[in-house]
Motif scaffolding. Structure first.
Motif, PDB file in Angstrom:
ATOM      1  N   ARG A  52       4.236  63.729  26.673  1.00 38.05           N
ATOM      2  CA  ARG A  52       4.667  63.990  25.295  1.00 38.05           C
ATOM      3  C   ARG A  52       5.798  65.015  25.258  1.00 38.05           C
ATOM      4  NH1 ARG A  52      -0.773  65.610  22.278  1.00 38.05           N
ATOM      5  NH2 ARG A  52      -0.804  67.061  24.031  1.00 38.05           N
ATOM      6  N   ASN A  53       5.868  65.868  26.306  1.00 35.04           N
ATOM      7  CA  ASN A  53       6.879  66.921  26.414  1.00 35.04           C
ATOM      8  C   ASN A  53       6.882  67.831  25.192  1.00 35.04           C
ATOM      9  OD1 ASN A  53       8.836  68.406  27.701  1.00 35.04           O
ATOM     10  ND2 ASN A  53      10.534  67.168  26.942  1.00 35.04           N
ATOM     11  N   GLN A  54       5.690  68.215  24.766  1.00 37.59           N
ATOM     12  CA  GLN A  54       5.525  69.203  23.704  1.00 37.59           C
ATOM     13  C   GLN A  54       4.676  70.365  24.227  1.00 37.59           C
ATOM     14  OE1 GLN A  54       3.758  67.076  20.415  1.00 37.59           O
ATOM     15  NE2 GLN A  54       5.682  66.101  19.845  1.00 37.59           N
ATOM     16  N   CYS A  55       4.822  70.658  25.501  1.00 38.27           N
ATOM     17  CA  CYS A  55       3.875  71.509  26.214  1.00 38.27           C
ATOM     18  C   CYS A  55       3.757  72.904  25.614  1.00 38.27           C
ATOM     19  CB  CYS A  55       4.265  71.594  27.685  1.00 38.27           C
ATOM     20  SG  CYS A  55       4.581  69.982  28.433  1.00 38.27           S
ATOM     21  N   GLN A  56       4.873  73.480  25.168  1.00 42.71           N
ATOM     22  CA  GLN A  56       4.804  74.839  24.651  1.00 42.71           C
ATOM     23  C   GLN A  56       4.045  74.934  23.324  1.00 42.71           C
ATOM     24  OE1 GLN A  56       7.806  73.672  25.910  1.00 42.71           O
ATOM     25  NE2 GLN A  56       7.954  74.955  27.731  1.00 42.71           N
ATOM     26  N   ARG A  57       3.696  73.804  22.735  1.00 36.72           N
ATOM     27  CA  ARG A  57       2.889  73.818  21.517  1.00 36.72           C
ATOM     28  C   ARG A  57       1.401  74.001  21.830  1.00 36.72           C
ATOM     29  NH1 ARG A  57       5.335  68.945  17.711  1.00 36.72           N
ATOM     30  NH2 ARG A  57       7.548  69.303  18.118  1.00 36.72           N
ATOM     31  N   GLY A  58       1.042  73.878  23.114  1.00 30.67           N
ATOM     32  CA  GLY A  58      -0.348  73.847  23.528  1.00 30.67           C
ATOM     33  C   GLY A  58      -0.763  72.415  23.774  1.00 30.67           C
ATOM     34  N   CYS A  59      -1.662  72.204  24.728  1.00 33.44           N
ATOM     35  CA  CYS A  59      -2.062  70.846  25.112  1.00 33.44           C
ATOM     36  C   CYS A  59      -3.571  70.699  25.031  1.00 33.44           C
ATOM     37  CB  CYS A  59      -1.569  70.534  26.518  1.00 33.44           C
ATOM     38  SG  CYS A  59      -1.991  68.865  27.075  1.00 33.44           S
ATOM     39  N   SER A  60      -4.041  69.957  24.020  1.00 34.74           N
ATOM     40  CA  SER A  60      -5.481  69.747  23.854  1.00 34.74           C
ATOM     41  C   SER A  60      -6.089  68.998  25.027  1.00 34.74           C
ATOM     42  CB  SER A  60      -5.743  68.966  22.559  1.00 34.74           C
ATOM     43  OG  SER A  60      -5.353  69.724  21.432  1.00 34.74           O
ATOM     44  N   LEU A  61      -5.271  68.217  25.724  1.00 35.86           N
ATOM     45  CA  LEU A  61      -5.760  67.467  26.873  1.00 35.86           C
ATOM     46  C   LEU A  61      -5.987  68.357  28.093  1.00 35.86           C
ATOM     47  CD1 LEU A  61      -3.283  64.466  26.581  1.00 35.86           C
ATOM     48  CD2 LEU A  61      -5.699  64.446  25.959  1.00 35.86           C
ATOM     49  N   GLY A  62      -5.440  69.565  28.056  1.00 39.12           N
ATOM     50  CA  GLY A  62      -5.514  70.417  29.245  1.00 39.12           C
ATOM     51  C   GLY A  62      -4.733  69.846  30.400  1.00 39.12           C
ATOM     52  N   ALA A  63      -3.737  69.020  30.089  1.00 35.79           N
ATOM     53  CA  ALA A  63      -3.003  68.322  31.143  1.00 35.79           C
ATOM     54  C   ALA A  63      -2.068  69.238  31.906  1.00 35.79           C
ATOM     55  CB  ALA A  63      -2.217  67.153  30.545  1.00 35.79           C
ATOM     56  N   TYR A  64      -1.630  70.316  31.289  1.00 36.60           N
ATOM     57  CA  TYR A  64      -0.883  71.313  32.058  1.00 36.60           C
ATOM     58  C   TYR A  64      -1.738  72.558  32.198  1.00 36.60           C
ATOM     59  CZ  TYR A  64       0.664  74.219  28.027  1.00 36.60           C
ATOM     60  OH  TYR A  64       0.728  75.051  26.939  1.00 36.60           O
ATOM     61  N   PHE A  65      -1.466  73.314  33.233  1.00 36.16           N
ATOM     62  CA  PHE A  65      -2.269  74.490  33.533  1.00 36.16           C
ATOM     63  C   PHE A  65      -1.947  75.627  32.570  1.00 36.16           C
ATOM     64  CE2 PHE A  65      -2.626  78.675  35.421  1.00 36.16           C
ATOM     65  CZ  PHE A  65      -3.947  78.692  35.816  1.00 36.16           C
ATOM     66  N   SER A  66      -2.982  76.202  31.994  1.00 37.08           N
ATOM     67  CA  SER A  66      -2.864  77.421  31.196  1.00 37.08           C
ATOM     68  C   SER A  66      -4.175  78.183  31.346  1.00 37.08           C
ATOM     69  CB  SER A  66      -2.605  77.097  29.723  1.00 37.08           C
ATOM     70  OG  SER A  66      -3.742  76.489  29.132  1.00 37.08           O
ATOM     71  N   SER A  67      -4.189  79.422  30.899  1.00 37.08           N
ATOM     72  CA  SER A  67      -5.443  80.175  30.916  1.00 37.08           C
ATOM     73  C   SER A  67      -6.491  79.476  30.058  1.00 37.08           C
ATOM     74  CB  SER A  67      -5.205  81.598  30.391  1.00 37.08           C
ATOM     75  OG  SER A  67      -4.343  82.315  31.246  1.00 37.08           O
ATOM     76  N   GLN A  68      -6.061  78.965  28.893  1.00 41.46           N
ATOM     77  CA  GLN A  68      -7.018  78.322  27.983  1.00 41.46           C
ATOM     78  C   GLN A  68      -7.628  77.044  28.564  1.00 41.46           C
ATOM     79  OE1 GLN A  68      -4.728  80.187  26.749  1.00 41.46           O
ATOM     80  NE2 GLN A  68      -5.349  81.051  24.801  1.00 41.46           N
ATOM     81  N   SER A  69      -6.830  76.282  29.312  1.00 41.91           N
ATOM     82  CA  SER A  69      -7.326  74.998  29.803  1.00 41.91           C
ATOM     83  C   SER A  69      -8.089  75.119  31.105  1.00 41.91           C
ATOM     84  CB  SER A  69      -6.154  74.025  30.006  1.00 41.91           C
ATOM     85  OG  SER A  69      -5.340  74.435  31.106  1.00 41.91           O
TER      86      SER A  69
END
Length: 571
Positions: free
Chosen positions: A235-252
């Motif tokens: 989707r390339n909207q990564c900086q909006r946050g990803c509910s799928l957890g498809a990219y690595f973040s502290s939240q995901s």
């Protein structure tokens, strides 16, 4: 203070900051059974629920995802220069009015800040590259900066460890200057990028164009699925946050892993004022904090403290932690705290148009870059500059946004906006900035923020070697494109971009000698052995690769060491 000497510490560990490094520290300590307090200065951000801009189409936003100009100019004059600052993401940026800093006259350093749970792990561009043996030896080789107290072999198994958990997509290339890792299938090229890569391969024998290595799940493994993470949907909207957890973040990833142990204690809206030092034990016994809403103060205590508040955030805490023992800042016998501030040399490169593929367009919106690993000064310093650079970039087909400045009228002109344009390649250099003691952050003598904390004051500029690299990055990108047959090649070099790489590093560097460095080879303060620093401030040099993967490896390694020392009764 006396009460701290007669009572047990409240926690085994305090971790300051919840971004990439802090999330990893919390996860690792919690999984080792340590009662851990994670302190975040910003607001709580709940995974999924608080991704306010996710899936919004441009027409659902008042200014088509642009931020109101008056608001941007008045409250976000620095943050608005970040590529990710949009209407759908602005709530993840700390505004420049409530969170000010000052700059030395005649210099410019753009401090891009994300003060909230997860920090800039929600905003990062997710490029994940190992450093090589050369990168850990560069200071010793040319004499700029102190020698790293570790080498690639010290981190190799930790790179393996964090890559498996993070989920890094990439291709195996067999390059010494860019070691391969534990990869998921790569997010590959589009047609223009693949053609350009083949052209480069046919012209040069010392450089290659590869898919970027990025923290996106292309084939989730059980370790990812177990945390509820899913496959990247491009989707390339990564900086909006990803509910799928498809990219690595502290939240995901790291925070859910820490939370499920039952050992995580989390406080948000809590600003760390300073580290508390005890003269009798010669150790840190806790942190003083300020509630950002009520301005109430208190102290949390622990056996061990990990500072992971981001390079400049940690610097501000260290410098503000003065005592009779540390009158110029905590653990600052070396006078290195705040010095050697670096960022990557970027915003210099070229664009060019590539013919063909007029019958091709995108499937999805690929959230990844192309990458050309470093190819200069690999075995010896043979160029007219020290260190080197790599390229990141992309291939795209021009669209209606490229025609906004065109002049015309009528039905044909209107219809032309529906037709895609020619394919374009962009190569942006990422160069290594040399460590310089004069590039530094201090506390302003009179300016304070709304909580009464001294503002950070930054005095940093590009050195002569840095300027040379910027010029070479620009000229070489144009040369590569011209040789590869691209047309309409345009160069760029934004020389006021210091800080906009958002890879600030170096203000509490590692080193072998306590007289010239703040930390040892395990990220442990030379002066106070129960305080560790594993964010970007620990870096002794900057290399030219994105540093976040190295922060993760250093953090996991430091936690392993600290936990062993704690169990042995040494901490």
């Amino acid at each position: 203070m006396d009460r701290f000497k007669t009572t047990e510490p409240e926690f085994d560990v305090i971790v300051v900051g919840s971004g990439i490094s802090g999330g990893w520290a919390a996860k690792e300590f919690c999984e080792k059974g340590m009662k851990t307090l994670l302190v975040e200065r910003g607001r709580h951000v709940e995974h999924i629920d608080d991704y306010l801009g996710e899936d919004k189409a441009p027409w659902e936003m008042k200014f088509r995802d642009k931020v109101d100009r008056k608001l941007a100019d008045e409250r976000y004059p620095v943050q608005k220069r970040c590529y990710a600052f949009k209407d759908s993401t602005k709530h993840f940026f700390a505004d420049d009015i409530d969170h000010p800093y000052s700059k030395e006259a005649g210099t410019n350093f753009e401090w891009v800040k994300g003060f909230h749970l997860g920090g800039r792990s929600l905003l990062w561009h997710r490029q994940s590259y190992r450093w090589s043996e050369m990168d850990f030896e560069s200071n010793k080789r040319d004499g700029f900066g102190v020698d790293w107290p570790i080498r690639y072999d010290d981190l190799k198994s930790w790179y393996d460890y964090v890559e498996k958990f993070v989920g890094v997509s990439g291709s195996m290339e067999g390059l010494e200057q860019l070691p391969d890792g534990v990869f998921l299938p790569p997010i590959g090229f589009n047609c223009a990028e693949e053609d350009f890569s083949n052209r480069v391969k046919g012209i040069y024998n010392d450089r290659v164009l590869i898919p970027g290595r990025c923290a996106h799940l292309t084939d989730p493994q059980p370790i990812h699925i177990d945390l509820g993470r899913g496959t990247c949907q491009s989707r390339n909207q990564c900086q909006r946050g990803c509910s799928l957890g498809a990219y690595f973040s502290s939240q995901s990833a790291t925070l859910p892993a820490a939370e499920r142990t039952g050992h995580l204690n989390l406080v948000t809206d809590t600003i760390v004022h300073s580290v508390v030092y005890d003269d009798d034990s010669k150790k840190a016994i806790g942190v003083r904090v300020i509630n950002s809403a009520t301005k109430e103060t208190r102290t949390y205590t622990a056996r061990v403290i990990f500072l992971c508040a981001s390079t400049l955030g940690t610097t501000q805490i260290l410098l503000n932690s003065t005592s009779e023992r540390f009158q110029t800042g905590f653990a600052n016998d070396s006078d290195a705290v705040g010095r050697y501030l670096m960022d990557h040399l970027c915003f210099a490169g070229a664009t060019g148009e590539i013919d063909g593929f007029e019958d091709h367009y995108y499937i999805g919106r690929k959230p990844n870059s192309i990458y050309m690993p470093r190819f200069t000064n690999l075995e010896r310093d043979e160029e007219d500059f020290l260190r080197g650079f790599a390229y990141q970039g992309s291939g795209r087909r021009k669209d209606w946004t490229d025609k906004l400045a065109d002049k015309g009228f009528g039905a044909d002109f209107k219809e032309s906006f529906n037709r895609p344009g020619i394919w374009e390649i962009n190569l942006e250099g990422y160069g290594e900035m040399l460590p310089d003691a004069n590039n530094r952050a201090t506390l302003h003598k009179s300016k304070k923020d709304k909580w009464g904390l001294p503002q950070l004051h930054i005095d940093a500029k590009f050195g002569e070697n840095d300027k040379k690299i910027r010029e070479v990055m620009m000229d070489t990108a144009a040369e590569i494109m011209t040789k590869a047959g691209l047309t309409n090649v345009q160069t760029y070099n934004t020389d006021d971009s210091l800080g906009l790489g958002i890879h600030e590093m170096g203000t509490a560097r590692m080193g072998n000698d306590p007289k010239t460095s703040v930390l040892n080879g395990f990220n442990q303060c030379h002066d106070v052995d129960n305080v560790f620093i594993t964010d970007g401030s620990a870096m002794t040099s900057s290399a030219c690769q994105n540093p976040s993967l190295t922060y993760m490896a250093l953090t996991a390694r430091a936690v392993d060491y600290a936990a062993a020392q704690m169990k042995a009764g040494k901490l």
